[in-house]
Design an enzyme around this catalytic site. Structure first.
Site, short mmCIF file in Angstrom:
data_model
loop_
_atom_site.label_atom_id
_atom_site.label_comp_id
_atom_site.label_asym_id
_atom_site.label_seq_id
_atom_site.Cartn_x
_atom_site.Cartn_y
_atom_site.Cartn_z
N CYS A 128 0.81 -1.23 0.00
CA CYS A 128 0.00 0.00 0.00
C CYS A 128 0.84 1.27 0.00
CB CYS A 128 -0.95 0.00 1.19
SG CYS A 128 -0.27 -0.67 2.70
N HIS A 253 -2.87 6.00 4.74
CA HIS A 253 -1.46 6.29 5.02
C HIS A 253 -1.12 7.71 4.54
CE1 HIS A 253 -1.06 2.16 5.96
NE2 HIS A 253 -0.49 1.71 4.86
#
Ligand code: A2P
Ligand code: 11C
Length: 358
Positions: A128, A253
């Site tokens: 990711c 994130h």
């Protein structure tokens, strides 16, 4: 043609999003099979309004399946994806099990979709934190060249799975109640010691490499970036280094990315335009109105958001930026379903005569 699709790890943080992203995708789905461990067998989930009972994963679970979306941990992928490929299913794997094998394409559709044409049964979905950085860097690389990237991440707890997310919520409540915490999972299930995540920062994601310096997450950001952008995990053309930190938020994130381009005439406005024009990237950069990407706003969105793009006044041709994306969507489930959509569109949902399963 319609496709029989299996989701391996369907009950997990990523797997549940894979169900949702598949529901919203353009893929003509004939049937969906939801697979997990024996712990979840019998649990009932929904796909497009219909009840689907979760099944324990067995080799024969893949009989008649055309396409597998998998996110049940690397060892589960190693165990079951060869069985799926053997039975004629093309697998899009979200784990790190096969990413670095040169026979396995590692794909971000906006960046290296063409690599899909060489697939031999398994396609790997990158990590990711790599995906959201590379989707922003690629348009810059194409226009201005790239010499160096230095990234520091601020990674959400959902990256470590549903159980880690549950641990953060429980600890947060315990701290607010003045009770002791009892960490059992974070920073990573795979290491011996566990630390409180609530109201804390942990500069460890995944286990440490044998050099004793970098974590495996940092290693992945370096080498996956090179494999995706330069088709060589050890390429030296772009220098990359990373520091990965877990922060006590649930989803999305954040990344502080410092990069140096080859073309020293590149301006900040040109860098911004290159990203604003790129597929999958949204520029949110208006400091006069305090507009910049925020994790809670990125949650649930498929795009990657970039802002705070600014020159390094001390180093010509170098810039800083702030990148945020939903780690469970573009970082995992959406990128995987997006790969599957491209496989369908390009008639690549078939295992070739020389399958590669490791
Ligand atoms: P289960 O819910 O039965 O444990 P997360 O990434 O959120 O931790 O989720 C991991 C996913 O992988 C879950 O769906 C989990 O199922 C599944 N899983 C874990 N181990 C196995 C296994 N040995 N076989 C099949 N699925 C597994
Ligand atoms: C994390 N990036 O935030 C990790 C999760 O290689 O697919 C994804 C791990 C991987 O913990």
């Amino acid at each position: 043609k319609e496709f029989n699709v299996a989701i391996l790890g369907a009950t997990g943080a990523v797997g549940t999003r894979m169900i949702q992203q598949l529901e919203q995708s353009t893929i003509p789905v004939k049937s969906v099979k939801l697979l997990a461990s024996a712990r979840s067998a019998g649990k009932v989930l929904q796909f497009r309004g219909q009840d689907v009972t979760v099944e324990e994963t067995m080799p024969d679970s893949f009989n008649g399946i055309d396409l597998v979306l998998s996110s049940a941990g690397g060892s589960t992928s190693k165990k079951f994806l060869p069985e799926a490929v053997k039975r004629g299913a093309v697998c899009v794997d979200n784990t790190s099990a096969y990413r670095m094998e040169k026979e396995v394409p590692l794909v971000i559709p906006e960046v290296n979709e063409k690599a899909l044409y060489n697939h031999r049964g398994i396609i790997a979905n990158p990590n990711c934190s790599t995906i959201q950085m590379v989707v922003c860097l690629e348009p810059i690389y194409k226009q201005f060249g790239l010499k160096q990237v230095i990234v520091s991440t601020y990674q959400a707890v959902s990256g470590a799975g549903q159980s880690a997310l549950n641990e953060l919520m429980e600890e947060s409540q315990q701290v607010l109640n003045g009770e002791p915490t009892d960490p059992k999972i974070l920073p990573t299930k795979g290491d011996k010691k566990h630390y409180q995540m609530a109201f804390n920062l942990l500069p460890q994601i995944d286990v440490f490499e044998s050099d004793g310096y970098y974590t495996h997450e940092e290693w992945k950001m370096i080498h996956e970036t090179k494999k995706i952008m330069l088709d060589d995990m050890d390429a030296k053309d772009i220098k990359v280094t990373a520091t990965c930190v877990r922060v006590p938020i649930r989803i999305a994130h954040g990344e502080s990315v410092y990069f140096e381009v080859a073309d020293k005439t590149a301006t900040t406005d040109q860098i911004k335009t290159a990203m604003a024009d790129a597929d999958g990237v949204v520029l949110q950069d208006d400091t006069a109105h305090q507009i910049y990407p925020q994790s809670i706003e990125a949650e649930g969105k498929r795009e990657t958001f970039v802002g705070r793009v600014r020159p390094d006044y001390e180093n010509e041709g170098a810039f800083n930026m702030w990148v945020v994306s939903d780690n469970l969507l573009k970082g995992a489930a959406w990128n995987a379903v997006q790969i599957a959509e491209r496989l369908v569109a390009d008639d690549l949902v078939r295992v070739p005569e020389n399958p590669y399963v490791g």
